[in-house]
Design an enzyme around this catalytic site. Structure first.
Site, PDB file in Angstrom:
ATOM      1  N   SER A   1     -14.136  63.524  60.503  1.00 39.11           N
ATOM      2  CA  SER A   1     -13.475  64.461  61.413  1.00 39.11           C
ATOM      3  C   SER A   1     -13.316  65.851  60.823  1.00 39.11           C
ATOM      4  O   SER A   1     -12.677  66.701  61.436  1.00 39.11           O
ATOM      5  CB  SER A   1     -12.110  63.922  61.807  1.00 39.11           C
ATOM      6  OG  SER A   1     -11.373  63.667  60.645  1.00 39.11           O
TER       7      SER A   1
ATOM      8  N   THR B   1      -8.225  65.983  61.827  1.00 35.34           N
ATOM      9  CA  THR B   1      -8.015  67.316  61.256  1.00 35.34           C
ATOM     10  C   THR B   1      -7.206  67.263  59.976  1.00 35.34           C
ATOM     11  O   THR B   1      -6.241  66.511  59.890  1.00 35.34           O
ATOM     12  CB  THR B   1      -7.197  68.130  62.279  1.00 35.34           C
ATOM     13  OG1 THR B   1      -7.939  68.193  63.482  1.00 35.34           O
ATOM     14  CG2 THR B   1      -6.883  69.520  61.774  1.00 35.34           C
TER      15      THR B   1
ATOM     16  N   THR C   1     -11.417  71.176  61.002  1.00 34.14           N
ATOM     17  CA  THR C   1     -11.766  69.953  61.731  1.00 34.14           C
ATOM     18  C   THR C   1     -13.163  70.043  62.347  1.00 34.14           C
ATOM     19  O   THR C   1     -13.671  71.142  62.576  1.00 34.14           O
ATOM     20  CB  THR C   1     -10.748  69.724  62.877  1.00 34.14           C
ATOM     21  OG1 THR C   1     -10.940  68.439  63.451  1.00 34.14           O
ATOM     22  CG2 THR C   1     -10.883  70.768  63.973  1.00 34.14           C
TER      23      THR C   1
ATOM     24  N   ARG D   1     -16.750  72.903  73.382  1.00 31.04           N
ATOM     25  CA  ARG D   1     -15.301  72.667  73.365  1.00 31.04           C
ATOM     26  C   ARG D   1     -14.692  73.135  72.036  1.00 31.04           C
ATOM     27  O   ARG D   1     -15.194  72.832  70.962  1.00 31.04           O
ATOM     28  CB  ARG D   1     -15.019  71.180  73.575  1.00 31.04           C
ATOM     29  CG  ARG D   1     -13.529  70.823  73.627  1.00 31.04           C
ATOM     30  CD  ARG D   1     -13.017  70.372  72.287  1.00 31.04           C
ATOM     31  NE  ARG D   1     -11.650  69.823  72.353  1.00 31.04           N
ATOM     32  CZ  ARG D   1     -10.938  69.517  71.275  1.00 31.04           C
ATOM     33  NH1 ARG D   1     -11.445  69.676  70.076  1.00 31.04           N
ATOM     34  NH2 ARG D   1      -9.725  69.043  71.402  1.00 31.04           N
TER      35      ARG D   1
ATOM     36  N   THR E   1      -2.138  68.124  64.434  1.00 31.58           N
ATOM     37  CA  THR E   1      -3.330  67.292  64.544  1.00 31.58           C
ATOM     38  C   THR E   1      -3.207  66.460  65.811  1.00 31.58           C
ATOM     39  O   THR E   1      -2.132  66.327  66.379  1.00 31.58           O
ATOM     40  CB  THR E   1      -3.502  66.395  63.303  1.00 31.58           C
ATOM     41  OG1 THR E   1      -4.708  65.622  63.452  1.00 31.58           O
ATOM     42  CG2 THR E   1      -2.342  65.440  63.114  1.00 31.58           C
ATOM     43  N   GLY E   2      -4.329  65.905  66.238  1.00 38.22           N
ATOM     44  CA  GLY E   2      -4.314  65.092  67.447  1.00 38.22           C
ATOM     45  C   GLY E   2      -5.032  65.816  68.574  1.00 38.22           C
ATOM     46  O   GLY E   2      -5.819  66.730  68.334  1.00 38.22           O
TER      47      GLY E   2
HETATM   48  N1  ASP Z   1      -6.797  68.652  66.792  1.00 38.86           N
HETATM   49  C1  ASP Z   1      -8.188  68.388  66.682  1.00 38.86           C
HETATM   50  C2  ASP Z   1      -8.885  68.869  67.903  1.00 38.86           C
HETATM   51  O1  ASP Z   1      -8.386  68.675  68.997  1.00 38.86           O
HETATM   52  C3  ASP Z   1      -8.560  66.953  66.461  1.00 38.86           C
HETATM   53  C4  ASP Z   1      -7.619  66.054  65.718  1.00 38.86           C
HETATM   54  O2  ASP Z   1      -6.761  66.492  64.969  1.00 38.86           O
HETATM   55  O3  ASP Z   1      -7.734  64.830  65.897  1.00 38.86           O
HETATM   56  O4  ASP Z   1      -9.970  69.382  67.794  1.00 38.86           O
END
Ligand code: ASP
Length: 337
Positions: free
Chosen positions: A86, A193, A211, A221, A244-245
């Site tokens: 990731s 991330t 990330t 995107r 994150t997320g």
């Molecule tokens: N925040 C990151 C994104 O949406 C991905 C992640 O942290 O899982 O690109």
């Protein structure tokens, strides 16, 4: 490229990772302590890959490096780890099979830099740093960001590893392709991330966030990570936050800026993370399908961590110990079913 095992061994030998468990990928087993003020320096970062990143940041600080160098060098470790799907090299590709990267960095002087939709560069964080240090701009994207990187001596490299390609193919075969919550727990693999915040002995604060974004995302995107105020925010008078997320939820609420503003208005980092997660829960109708994890660090040396769903862990280096901790969460059981 840094050999992960060698790095872990040397970092453990330096006492930076403590007794790194064979199951470094497993979530930590302690919940964050609230309201503790740690002695400086402190480094805090998202997920278990944060242990290695923190150790590198601490090494830089111990050798007299600056706070911006410390956060940049820290997150470069997961960026160059091909087993991390990731971040950087080995990241999962977008829906067309291309790895595209987002990153941002912010220093104690309030300056910031970012790159998004960048391809073929292992260390987007270092390109973001150059944007911050050497241009009047904050964010460069796509082919422009790549040209800027190449003009500044970065070299192109294929970031798509065989393992990431196979994992991506399997992902596309799945009927229900909604983003997975807590990838690490389910797959016992490093993921997501890396957002890293650090404060040095002089109380200067910096942060970095990098990330490859959502696996199999739409072409073009861009998530929260390269957007100052969303994936990362630093205010050297107050503190810093990172996220994150599912980036879209953080973008809709400017999560990291929100956390820092809540701290400015008197909330502790822990309270600020909890209030910001609550804001996402209140404002984003479909939040139950997703995970968001927030980290915060205050000028006083307190930390905060909180997520929507259980399973968010983070690495905390403080007072000579580098440990993996579990964040508290708004929902006590996962709600995406
Ligand atoms: N925040 C990151 C994104 O949406 C991905 C992640 O942290 O899982 O690109």
């Amino acid at each position: 490229m840094i050999n992960r095992r060698k790095f872990l061994e040397s970092a453990a030998a330096l006492g930076l990772i403590g007794a790194l468990p064979s199951k470094v990928l497993k979530a930590g087993n302690k919940i964050t302590n609230r309201g503790i003020k740690y002695k400086l320096p402190i480094v805090i970062s998202t997920w278990s890959h944060g242990l290695e990143a923190n150790a590198e940041s601490v090494r830089v600080l111990n050798e007299g490096g600056g706070i911006v160098d410390a956060v940049e060098k820290g997150v470069m470790i997961p960026e160059s780890d091909p087993n991390n799907h990731s971040v950087g090299l080995g990241g999962f590709p977008d829906i067309t099979g291309k790895v595209t990267l987002d990153a941002s960095i912010m220093g104690p002087d309030g300056n910031a830099g970012g790159v998004c939709f960048l391809e073929n560069i292992v260390h987007p964080i270092s390109v973001a740093r150059k944007v911050m240090d050497e241009t009047p701009h904050v964010l460069l994207s796509g082919s422009g960001a790549l040209k800027f990187a190449l003009d500044n001596g970065f070299e192109e490299e294929n970031l798509l590893t065989e393992k990431a390609l196979q994992g991506w193919k399997k992902m596309l075969e799945r009927e229900n392709r909604t983003p997975e919550i807590n990838w690490e727990e389910k797959h016992n693999e490093l993921h997501d991330t890396i957002g890293l915040l650090a404060i040095n002995e002089e109380s200067d604060i910096a942060g970095a966030c990098t990330t490859s974004g959502l696996a199999a995302k739409m072409r073009g995107r861009v998530g929260d990570s390269p957007i100052i105020g969303a994936g990362l925010y630093v205010d050297n008078e107050i503190g810093a936050a990172t996220a994150t997320g599912m980036g879209e939820l953080v973008l809709k609420t400017l999560g990291s800026f929100l956390v820092v503003e809540l701290m400015r208005n008197g909330a502790s980092p822990q309270q600020a993370c909890e209030q910001a997660v609550k804001r996402i829960v209140d404002k984003v109708a479909d939040h139950k399908k997703y995970q968001i994890g927030l980290l915060a660090l205050s000028k006083k040396g307190e930390i905060g961590a909180y997520s929507i769903q259980p399973g968010f862990n983070y690495a905390l280096y403080a007072e000579g110990k580098n440990q993996l901790l579990n964040a508290g969460s708004f929902y006590k059981t996962t709600t995406n079913k």
